[in-house]
Enzyme design. Structure first.
Site, PDB file in Angstrom:
ATOM      1  N   LYS A  68      -2.357  10.788   4.884  1.00 55.83           N
ATOM      2  CA  LYS A  68      -1.169  10.075   4.371  1.00 55.83           C
ATOM      3  C   LYS A  68      -0.128  11.065   3.870  1.00 55.83           C
ATOM      4  CE  LYS A  68      -3.988   6.102   2.975  1.00 55.83           C
ATOM      5  NZ  LYS A  68      -5.336   6.708   2.996  1.00 55.83           N
ATOM      6  N   SER A  73      10.566  17.453   4.896  1.00 53.77           N
ATOM      7  CA  SER A  73      10.334  17.432   6.343  1.00 53.77           C
ATOM      8  C   SER A  73       9.631  18.677   6.869  1.00 53.77           C
ATOM      9  CB  SER A  73      11.662  17.259   7.086  1.00 53.77           C
ATOM     10  OG  SER A  73      12.237  16.034   6.726  1.00 53.77           O
ATOM     11  N   ARG A 212     -16.833   1.290   3.019  1.00 55.28           N
ATOM     12  CA  ARG A 212     -17.984   0.921   2.183  1.00 55.28           C
ATOM     13  C   ARG A 212     -18.888  -0.173   2.760  1.00 55.28           C
ATOM     14  NH1 ARG A 212     -13.969   0.670  -2.844  1.00 55.28           N
ATOM     15  NH2 ARG A 212     -12.648   0.146  -1.051  1.00 55.28           N
TER      16      ARG A 212
HETATM   17  O1  LIG Z   1      -3.616   0.804   3.461  1.00 58.60           O
HETATM   18  C1  LIG Z   1      -4.657   1.474   3.569  1.00 58.60           C
HETATM   19  C2  LIG Z   1      -4.695   2.720   4.167  1.00 58.60           C
HETATM   20  C3  LIG Z   1      -5.885   3.385   4.273  1.00 58.60           C
HETATM   21  N1  LIG Z   1      -7.016   2.866   3.784  1.00 58.60           N
HETATM   22  C4  LIG Z   1      -8.273   3.635   3.945  1.00 58.60           C
HETATM   23  O2  LIG Z   1      -9.221   2.869   4.704  1.00 58.60           O
HETATM   24  C5  LIG Z   1     -10.511   3.009   4.170  1.00 58.60           C
HETATM   25  C6  LIG Z   1     -11.035   1.645   3.770  1.00 58.60           C
HETATM   26  O3  LIG Z   1     -12.288   1.795   3.146  1.00 58.60           O
HETATM   27  P1  LIG Z   1     -13.135   0.520   2.616  1.00 58.60           P
HETATM   28  O4  LIG Z   1     -14.298   1.192   1.945  1.00 58.60           O
HETATM   29  O5  LIG Z   1     -13.536  -0.261   3.846  1.00 58.60           O
HETATM   30  O6  LIG Z   1     -12.288  -0.246   1.672  1.00 58.60           O
HETATM   31  C7  LIG Z   1     -10.412   3.993   3.003  1.00 58.60           C
HETATM   32  O7  LIG Z   1     -10.758   5.259   3.487  1.00 58.60           O
HETATM   33  C8  LIG Z   1      -8.943   3.974   2.622  1.00 58.60           C
HETATM   34  O8  LIG Z   1      -8.486   5.241   2.178  1.00 58.60           O
HETATM   35  C9  LIG Z   1      -6.997   1.629   3.186  1.00 58.60           C
HETATM   36  O9  LIG Z   1      -8.033   1.114   2.713  1.00 58.60           O
HETATM   37  N2  LIG Z   1      -5.801   0.958   3.107  1.00 58.60           N
END
Ligand SMILES: O=c1ccn([C@@H]2O[C@H](COP(=O)(O)O)[C@@H](O)[C@H]2O)c(=O)[nH]1
Length: 236
Positions: A68, A73, A212
């Site tokens: 992220k 730039s 998770r």
């Molecule tokens: O908007 C967002 C962007 C990134 N994530 C990432 O996805 C996974 C979700 O993990 P869970 O354990 O299934 O909740 C995590 O690595 C976040 O950094 C997001 O959840 N939302």
């Protein structure tokens, strides 16, 4: 533009949000052939996990580097160039115009695709207002998606709640990548905009990011297989 030609098994991206390389390698070994696409985010990347990108890519797996990025730039561009050399498939940047423009220009000629994070799935309207935004979640997601499309960004990260509307806006030109996936009955945790795997696919998501519900399951491989089966059924 035709729907994306994505192998069904590649649509599940497992977030390796684990404390170190040893734990990540153990999880990858447990998941075996059930998972072909992994995501490396803050926790693993800051614990020495970025070289796993090259290792996984060499073994035929795909890797989403979820850093992220958001900076001036020049810094974004140099960071994108470094990640491109690792053999990653996707890299995230926050959906700010300067940042997206720099990232898209810097990834040119590499196999890396840039995904713009629209609004984090842990945010609702109240969280956005608390952060100083006047727009609600759906309006900001749509505005950022339109900007991303104009700037040539390869894909969007959003909640599956926005997938159907985003598909109408961007067609099949951009990949829709959706975290906030929760199988029925799974703990929500800090996620606020969630859907089940089947509903997310039906809404038009290309890729589902799951952490998770798989990595903390008593049997991660069984949890991944169940989600793969749900995806397959939703696509049938
Ligand atoms: O908007 C967002 C962007 C990134 N994530 C990432 O996805 C996974 C979700 O993990 P869970 O354990 O299934 O909740 C995590 O690595 C976040 O950094 C997001 O959840 N939302």
């Amino acid at each position: 533009m035709q729907p994306a030609d994505i192998a069904t098994r590649d649509r599940l991206i497992v977030a390796l949000d684990l404390p170190g390389v040893t734990e990540a390698e153990a999880m990858i070994a447990r998941l075996g052939d059930s998972v072909r696409f992994y995501k490396i985010g803050y926790q693993l990347a800051y614990a020495g996990g970025l070289p796993l990108t090259q290792q996984l890519a060499k073994s035929g797996k795909k890797v989403f580097v979820d850093l992220k990025l958001h900076d001036i730039s020049n810094t974004v561009a140099r960071g994108v160039e470094s990640v491109a050399k690792l053999g990653a498939t996707f890299l995230t940047v926050h959906a700010y115009p300067q940042t997206m423009k720099a990232a898209v220009e810097a990834r040119a000629g590499s196999g890396l695709k840039i995904l713009a994070v629209t609004v984090l799935t842990s945010y609702d309207d109240g969280d956005l207002h608390a952060a100083g935004y006047r727009l609600n979640v759906s309006d900001l997601v749509e505005a950022r998606a339109q900007q991303a499309q104009v700037l040539g960004v390869d894909g969007l990260v959003s909640s599956p709640e926005e997938a159907a509307v985003l598909r109408k806006i961007v067609g099949h030109q951009m990949r829709l990548v959706t975290p906030g996936i929760r199988p029925a009955g799974a703990a929500t945790g800090d996620q606020k905009r969630i859907m089940t795997p089947a509903r997310a696919i039906a809404a038009g998501a290309d890729y589902l990011v799951v952490g998770r519900p798989i990595t903390e399951a008593a049997d991660p491989k069984a949890a991944a297989d169940a989600i793969q089966a749900e995806i397959k059924q939703a696509l049938a």
